[in-house]
Motif scaffolding. Structure first.
Motif, PDB file in Angstrom:
ATOM      1  N   ALA A 118       0.843  -1.203   0.000  1.00  0.00           N
ATOM      2  CA  ALA A 118       0.000   0.000   0.000  1.00  0.00           C
ATOM      3  C   ALA A 118       0.875   1.250   0.000  1.00  0.00           C
ATOM      4  CB  ALA A 118      -0.917  -0.011   1.225  1.00  0.00           C
ATOM      5  N   GLU A 119       1.955   1.193   0.767  1.00  0.00           N
ATOM      6  CA  GLU A 119       2.865   2.339   0.832  1.00  0.00           C
ATOM      7  C   GLU A 119       3.471   2.610  -0.545  1.00  0.00           C
ATOM      8  OE1 GLU A 119       3.403   4.448   3.211  1.00  0.00           O
ATOM      9  OE2 GLU A 119       5.092   5.501   2.274  1.00  0.00           O
ATOM     10  N   PHE A 120       3.932   1.565  -1.219  1.00  0.00           N
ATOM     11  CA  PHE A 120       4.539   1.754  -2.554  1.00  0.00           C
ATOM     12  C   PHE A 120       3.507   2.222  -3.578  1.00  0.00           C
ATOM     13  CE2 PHE A 120       7.878  -1.217  -0.921  1.00  0.00           C
ATOM     14  CZ  PHE A 120       8.934  -0.324  -1.025  1.00  0.00           C
ATOM     15  N   GLY A 166       1.067   4.114  -2.728  1.00  0.00           N
ATOM     16  CA  GLY A 166       0.605   5.422  -2.261  1.00  0.00           C
ATOM     17  C   GLY A 166      -0.882   5.449  -1.943  1.00  0.00           C
ATOM     18  N   ILE A 167      -1.403   4.343  -1.433  1.00  0.00           N
ATOM     19  CA  ILE A 167      -2.834   4.258  -1.113  1.00  0.00           C
ATOM     20  C   ILE A 167      -3.004   3.728   0.319  1.00  0.00           C
ATOM     21  CG2 ILE A 167      -3.513   3.925  -3.530  1.00  0.00           C
ATOM     22  CD1 ILE A 167      -3.770   0.947  -3.024  1.00  0.00           C
TER      23      ILE A 167
END
Ligand SMILES: Cc1cc2nc3c(=O)[nH]c(=O)nc-3n(C[C@H](O)[C@H](O)[C@H](O)COP(=O)(O)OP(=O)(O)OC[C@H]3O[C@@H](n4cnc5c(N)ncnc54)[C@H](O)[C@@H]3O)c2cc1C
Ligand SMILES: Nc1ncnc2c1ncn2[C@@H]1O[C@H](COP(=O)(O)O)[C@@H](O)[C@H]1O
Lengths: 329, 267
Positions: free
Chosen positions: B135-137, B139-140
């Protein structure tokens, strides 16, 4: 200031959660090995009051952030705040207790800081030559033990509940540093709307000193009452095998094993559980294991420190009475 | 809705494991491999959402060696529409964060997706890391260890119930989002014979790091900030079982309590 090992404090309702003291215990060991100091980080609103307590438990500094938008936990808010703090202060390592909260935000933090994360560790190590943090952690549900190293700093590490002794209250007190840091509401994605607590405040399974578990041998949901009475006397948490959970007798939150929780209490009492490998991986590292089973040949009876052969519906109430007597309850 | 499901192939949970004598890892020779149990919950949930909305697509995504294609085919047989396999020797040795980085790149290429499911934990490395890092990669937002999820009526957000210590946390996230599946979410279906036949004809794309624009510093050992130094058998608890039998319940209880207090000293 030299290098620091950080512990991120987990708190709820103004109280430090006990696993944080274990993380502090682990951080103190690591700090001694690395010649570093221990600092604690408190995120929240009006949470500065925890600083004194953290100082007593060995944090030399407490960095705290007072921010409206950190009042309620969110993965986005915590990741943002800790990223800012870590970039400004450059700790050697950040240690957290392995909790649902840490599992929620630590991966984001590792990805954002482009560093390594070692979750659920049972032992921490320091290599002076390379200046790297390493840790031991179980893989394949405890069927193997891996030693893993982080090549970058800060190394992110989470500590498995009960693997480390909690830091004693022998610290000299902490210097408290209030950090100015803004968190926008938009950064707080993943915010907890509410906690639905179970009616009674139960002892958390993974953190309990004593776990009393029931399996298919319990025969039905109502019969768990005999375990509840025993658990009450011992201040224990109640666990269950998958057979009992799948039958709908207990919630999944109580399941011990491969697709449930890993527990390492001082005392694990298994009642009417045969000991399938998927159950064993969840409790085999308990300090003392008691198995109560009609069948002396059940696998768990071979693994137990004390195996009691007999009908649990006779034995468990007798045990409850005897504990009541000796514990004068 | 387009939904992606991350699938990791892991050794069968009931298998006994051997560690390689040189300590370099688990000996996978002769092991049976399956879809990691939590990923099946994610896939089942994705399929149910698609069925309920009567529109959309479910894509299964897996990173790993050649044998992983079999796990992806099983996902297709359960009902996924197509599969993406990140298959290249350059991916070998990726740690959880590097794996998440590669999966994120693959999801961007194969997507965009409205919803992504991963398991709350893979039963082999037990990292509980890839979902949230993914999710971090991307951007959500994400929600972890979800045991119940409810899509909003306008399909722009999803409310998730997560198991946390001592209770349940309720989290609402905007779509697109990553959710990690906890047991309790559903009962995964078995693939039907027809499903298995149809799976053979479904698309299974393979991606290399180059296809995803990823360099050697971003995947595999070179893209990993952690490394495994050694794998050994777990410490054997030496069992010296004391058997308590042929006693009346009261006498057995007395004896056990005495042993727990005087010998084991745990109470
Ligand atoms: C992918 C996968 C994941 C799994 N994950 C888990 C997991 O996380 N946790 C888990 O527990 N299992 C898990 N299992 C299931 C596991 O394989 C076993 O099926 C399960 O643990 C059996 O539960 P049990 O011991 O309660 O039941 P059983 O094996 O049926 O044993 C019941 C025992 O009760 C005894 N008994 C009956 N009546 C009495 C009585 N009156 N007094 C005393 N003893 C009595 C019997 O002698 C027997 O030994 C998993 C399986 C798979 C395939
Ligand atoms: N190699 C992989 N390929 C596809 N999905 C993966 C892979 N590794 C991890 N995942 C996903 O991330 C989840 C958590 O894995 P882990 O963080 O390794 O415990 C798994 O249940 C999968 O859904």
């Amino acid at each position: 200031m030299g290098s620091e090992i950080w512990v991120v404090a987990e708190h709820r309702g103004g109280q430090l959660r006990r696993p944080t003291l274990e993380a502090l215990g682990a951080a103190r060991q690591l700090a001694t090995a690395a010649g570093a100091a221990v600092a604690a980080v408190v995120l929240g609103k009006n949470a500065g009051g925890l600083a004194a307590e953290l100082g007593t438990h060995g944090a030399a500094r407490v960095l705290w952030v007072d921010e409206e938008n950190l009042d309620v936990y969110s993965s986005g808010g915590y990741t943002h705040a800790l990223t800012e703090l870590a970039r400004a202060h450059k700790p050697l390592a950040i240690v957290f207790a392995a909790s649902s909260q840490a599992r929620d935000f630590a991966p984001r933090l590792a990805a954002r800081l482009d560093t390594g994360l070692l979750p659920d560790c049972i032992e921490l190590g320091w290599d002076a030559a390379s200046g790297r943090v390493s840790a031991k952690r179980f893989i394949n549900s405890g069927k193997a033990l891996a030693t893993v190293q982080v090549k970058t700093s800060p190394a992110l590490v989470t500590t498995r509940p009960k693997a480390f002794a909690p830091a004693g209250a022998d610290g000299a007190g902490a210097e408290t540093v209030k950090c100015d840091l803004k968190v926008d509401a938009a950064q707080c994605y993943g915010k907890v709307k509410e906690y639905e607590q179970p009616a009674a405040t139960k002892v958390e399974l993974t953190e309990a000193d004593v776990v009393v578990s029931g399996g298919r041998g319990m025969k039905g949901p109502a019969e768990f009452a005999v375990l509840e009475e025993l658990a009450q006397v011992l201040g224990a948490a109640i666990g269950a095998s998958r057979a009992a959970v799948d039958a709908g007798w207990r919630e999944h939150a109580a399941q011990v094993g491969q697709t449930g929780k890993v527990v390492t209490p001082k005392l694990y009492i298994a009642c009417g559980i045969s000991g399938a490998i998927q159950h064993l991986v969840g409790m085999t590292n308990s300090k003392i294991i008691v198995a109560i089973n009609k069948d002396a040949d059940a696998p768990l009876m071979k693994l137990a420190d004390y195996a009691v052969v007999g009908d649990l519906f006779q034995l468990v109430p007798a045990l409850t009475q005897e504990f009541k007597r000796v514990l004068e309850k | 809705m387009k939904i992606a499901v991350c699938i990791k192939q892991v050794p069968d949970t009931s298998a006994a494991l051997k560690v390689k004598p040189d300590g370099s890892g688990v000996d996978t020779e002769g092991l049976e491999f399956v879809i990691s149990p939590y990923d099946e919950y994610g896939l089942e949930e994705a399929l149910r959402t698609k069925e309920k909305l009567a529109t959309g697509e479910v894509v299964v995504v897996g990173l790993g060696p050649e044998r992983v294609a079999k796990a992806l085919r099983s996902g297709l047989a359960m009902g996924a529409d197509r599969a993406v396999h990140l298959a290249d020797a350059a991916f070998d040795g990726s740690d959880a964060i590097a794996t998440a980085r590669a999966l994120a790149a693959a999801l961007k290429k194969a997507g965009p997706f409205d919803l992504v499911w991963a398991g709350k934990e893979a039963t082999d490395d037990g990292m509980s890391t890839v979902g949230a890092a993914l999710a971090e990669f991307l951007g959500i937002p994400h929600a972890s260890e979800v045991k119940k999820a409810e899509l909003s009526a306008d399909k722009t957000s999803i409310t998730c119930w997560s198991e946390v210590e001592g209770g349940t946390a309720v989290v609402e996230v905007k779509l697109p989002a990553v959710l990690t599946a906890q047991k309790g979410l559903n009962e995964p279906r078995y693939a039907s014979l027809k499903g298995i036949m149809m799976a053979k004809k479904k698309e299974l794309a393979t991606y290399t790091p180059a296809d995803l624009g990823l360099s050697a510093e971003q995947v595999g050992k070179g893209g990993s900030r952690s490394e495994v130094l050694k794998v050994e058998p777990p410490p054997k608890k030496q069992t010296n079982t004391k058997l308590i039998k042929d006693l009346e319940p009261d006498a057995a209880a007395k004896e056990l309590v005495r042993l727990l207090r005087e010998e084991a000293k745990v109470i």
